[in-house]
Design a protein around this motif. Structure first.
Motif, PDB file in Angstrom:
ATOM      1  N   GLU A 164      -5.877  12.311  -9.897  1.00 36.22           N
ATOM      2  CA  GLU A 164      -7.196  11.935  -9.460  1.00 36.22           C
ATOM      3  C   GLU A 164      -7.357  10.350  -9.096  1.00 36.22           C
ATOM      4  O   GLU A 164      -7.733  10.330  -8.071  1.00 36.22           O
ATOM      5  N   MET A 165      -6.046   9.691  -9.367  1.00 33.45           N
ATOM      6  CA  MET A 165      -5.896   8.446  -8.777  1.00 33.45           C
ATOM      7  C   MET A 165      -5.828   8.368  -7.169  1.00 33.45           C
ATOM      8  O   MET A 165      -6.561   7.835  -6.512  1.00 33.45           O
ATOM      9  N   PHE A 166      -4.999   9.144  -6.872  1.00 28.12           N
ATOM     10  CA  PHE A 166      -4.514   9.467  -5.604  1.00 28.12           C
ATOM     11  C   PHE A 166      -5.694  10.122  -4.523  1.00 28.12           C
ATOM     12  O   PHE A 166      -5.796   9.703  -3.618  1.00 28.12           O
ATOM     13  N   GLU A 167      -6.466  10.908  -5.224  1.00 26.73           N
ATOM     14  CA  GLU A 167      -7.624  11.627  -4.542  1.00 26.73           C
ATOM     15  C   GLU A 167      -8.535  10.370  -4.131  1.00 26.73           C
ATOM     16  O   GLU A 167      -9.186  10.471  -3.199  1.00 26.73           O
ATOM     17  N   ALA A 168      -8.926   9.640  -5.267  1.00 25.42           N
ATOM     18  CA  ALA A 168     -10.033   8.846  -5.131  1.00 25.42           C
ATOM     19  C   ALA A 168      -9.644   7.742  -4.162  1.00 25.42           C
ATOM     20  O   ALA A 168     -10.496   7.415  -3.258  1.00 25.42           O
ATOM     21  N   ALA A 169      -8.343   7.295  -3.972  1.00 26.73           N
ATOM     22  CA  ALA A 169      -7.868   6.339  -3.172  1.00 26.73           C
ATOM     23  C   ALA A 169      -7.987   7.113  -1.773  1.00 26.73           C
ATOM     24  O   ALA A 169      -8.289   6.189  -0.672  1.00 26.73           O
ATOM     25  N   ARG A 170      -7.474   8.277  -1.701  1.00 27.06           N
ATOM     26  CA  ARG A 170      -7.731   8.812  -0.099  1.00 27.06           C
ATOM     27  C   ARG A 170      -8.930   9.001   0.313  1.00 27.06           C
ATOM     28  O   ARG A 170      -9.272   9.013   1.516  1.00 27.06           O
ATOM     29  N   GLY A 175      -4.504   4.882   3.175  1.00 22.41           N
ATOM     30  CA  GLY A 175      -3.311   5.814   3.576  1.00 22.41           C
ATOM     31  C   GLY A 175      -2.164   5.871   2.809  1.00 22.41           C
ATOM     32  O   GLY A 175      -2.106   5.331   1.598  1.00 22.41           O
ATOM     33  N   GLU A 176      -1.262   6.554   2.994  1.00 28.28           N
ATOM     34  CA  GLU A 176      -0.032   6.546   1.984  1.00 28.28           C
ATOM     35  C   GLU A 176       0.552   5.315   1.660  1.00 28.28           C
ATOM     36  O   GLU A 176       0.962   5.239   0.442  1.00 28.28           O
ATOM     37  N   ALA A 177       0.818   4.530   2.814  1.00 32.88           N
ATOM     38  CA  ALA A 177       1.351   3.400   2.365  1.00 32.88           C
ATOM     39  C   ALA A 177       0.495   2.530   1.463  1.00 32.88           C
ATOM     40  O   ALA A 177       1.055   1.679   0.626  1.00 32.88           O
ATOM     41  N   LYS A 178      -0.642   2.408   1.949  1.00 30.12           N
ATOM     42  CA  LYS A 178      -1.605   1.753   1.073  1.00 30.12           C
ATOM     43  C   LYS A 178      -1.798   2.174  -0.596  1.00 30.12           C
ATOM     44  O   LYS A 178      -1.680   1.439  -1.504  1.00 30.12           O
ATOM     45  N   ILE A 183      -1.170   1.270  -5.800  1.00 33.70           N
ATOM     46  CA  ILE A 183      -1.456   1.971  -7.014  1.00 33.70           C
ATOM     47  C   ILE A 183      -0.207   2.333  -7.632  1.00 33.70           C
ATOM     48  O   ILE A 183       0.036   1.951  -8.734  1.00 33.70           O
ATOM     49  N   VAL A 184       0.843   2.936  -6.691  1.00 34.92           N
ATOM     50  CA  VAL A 184       2.141   3.504  -7.499  1.00 34.92           C
ATOM     51  C   VAL A 184       3.168   2.199  -7.923  1.00 34.92           C
ATOM     52  O   VAL A 184       3.377   2.093  -9.128  1.00 34.92           O
ATOM     53  N   VAL A 185       3.129   1.363  -7.014  1.00 34.22           N
ATOM     54  CA  VAL A 185       3.919   0.192  -7.180  1.00 34.22           C
ATOM     55  C   VAL A 185       3.600  -0.527  -8.636  1.00 34.22           C
ATOM     56  O   VAL A 185       4.428  -1.113  -9.594  1.00 34.22           O
ATOM     57  N   PRO A 186       2.296  -0.988  -8.789  1.00 34.77           N
ATOM     58  CA  PRO A 186       2.036  -1.472  -9.781  1.00 34.77           C
ATOM     59  C   PRO A 186       2.004  -1.126 -11.231  1.00 34.77           C
ATOM     60  O   PRO A 186       2.296  -1.443 -12.200  1.00 34.77           O
TER      61      PRO A 186
END
Length: 272
Positions: A164-170, A175-178, A183-186
């Motif tokens: 759900e986090m990835f869908e909301a961001a997209r 983009g994938e880099a963003k 999201i992923v690194v933090p």
């Protein structure tokens, strides 16, 4: 209840004794580092006075260059391993592309190859690239070899994150880099910190590969520098002082990053 308490007490005593035994070599290291040659010959295993602090001054002048080299080698290696591993693990975990699973299994299959078997092929590559006696000859193999386990761990962790986090961001136009950076690194800081510490340990204590690649003693890391120092030094007090100084960076690393290290181990991706 008394019997259980008695057994628990015995277990604690045994564990405390075993824990004490692990500290005895470090205690002896510190004690010997303050002795001169006469004190070492006559009272080797007990504390003696006066304490010879000059041993540490002499040792520091001899090994400070090697400690700096280890910081540079390990620092660049860890940064390179983490960056490449994150960039490789994210698409393997969150994106779809042709032969994704096959590529992932090919990568993790490298974990089954003992590192000693790669020494000769790697040395041949280093010679062909003309990076002998150069830190590039250390950084390249360290980064290439260290990222396999990191990809395995990070891919599992990235795949466990909520979709759900990835869908909301997209949907917000990221983009994938963003998505990876924001999201992923933090969310992966404990895991990344754990992998960074493991890589620092492996590169800081590496001994065989620097001897093979580096001809100049001025560019060698601390393990090889201590060997060189041992061959030059006849005073055991200064020698053990050098060993004590060389252990300080890793001790401080664990002291300040132990909480994050434990969090990374218990986060579900790394089981030890």
């Amino acid at each position: 209840m008394n019997k259980l308490t008695y057994r628990s007490g015995i277990k604690h005593v045994v564990l405390a004794a075993l824990g004490l035994l692990t500290f005895i070599p470090f205690i002896m290291l510190v004690l010997i580092s303050f002795k001169d040659a006469k004190q070492f010959a006559t009272h080797r295993w007990v504390l003696t006075f006066p304490l010879h602090l000059e041993n540490y001054t002499e040792a520091w002048h001899q090994i400070q260059r090697f400690i700096l080299n280890s910081f540079i080698i390990s620092g660049v290696t860890v940064v390179g391993v983490i960056i490449v591993s994150c960039l490789a693990a994210y698409p393997l975990a969150r994106m779809r592309f042709f032969l994704k699973e096959q590529i992932y299994f090919l990568i993790i299959s490298l974990l089954m190859i003992p590192s000693v078997l790669t020494l000769v092929p790697l040395f041949g590559i280093v010679i062909k690239l003309h990076i002998l006696n150069n830190w590039l000859g250390l950084w390249g193999p360290y980064i290439a070899g260290g990222q396999v386990f990191c990809i395995f761990v990070l891919r599992s962790f990235f795949a466990s994150l909520s979709e759900e986090m990835f869908e909301a961001a997209r949907m917000d136009g990221a983009g994938e880099a963003k998505v990876l950076l924001s999201i992923v690194v933090p969310l992966s800081k404990p895991i990344i910190g754990t992998l960074a510490m493991l890589n620092i340990l492996s590169t800081w204590n590496e001994y065989v590969w620097p001897i093979m690649v580096m001809n100049s003693i001025k560019l060698q890391p601390i393990p090889v520098g201590l060997l060189y120092f041992t061959q030059k030094q006849t005073d055991y007090g200064s020698l053990f002082a050098g060993y004590a100084i060389a252990s300080v960076p890793l001790v401080l690393l664990f002291a300040f990053a132990s909480k994050q290290f434990v969090e990374g181990l218990s986060s579900g991706s790394v089981k030890m």
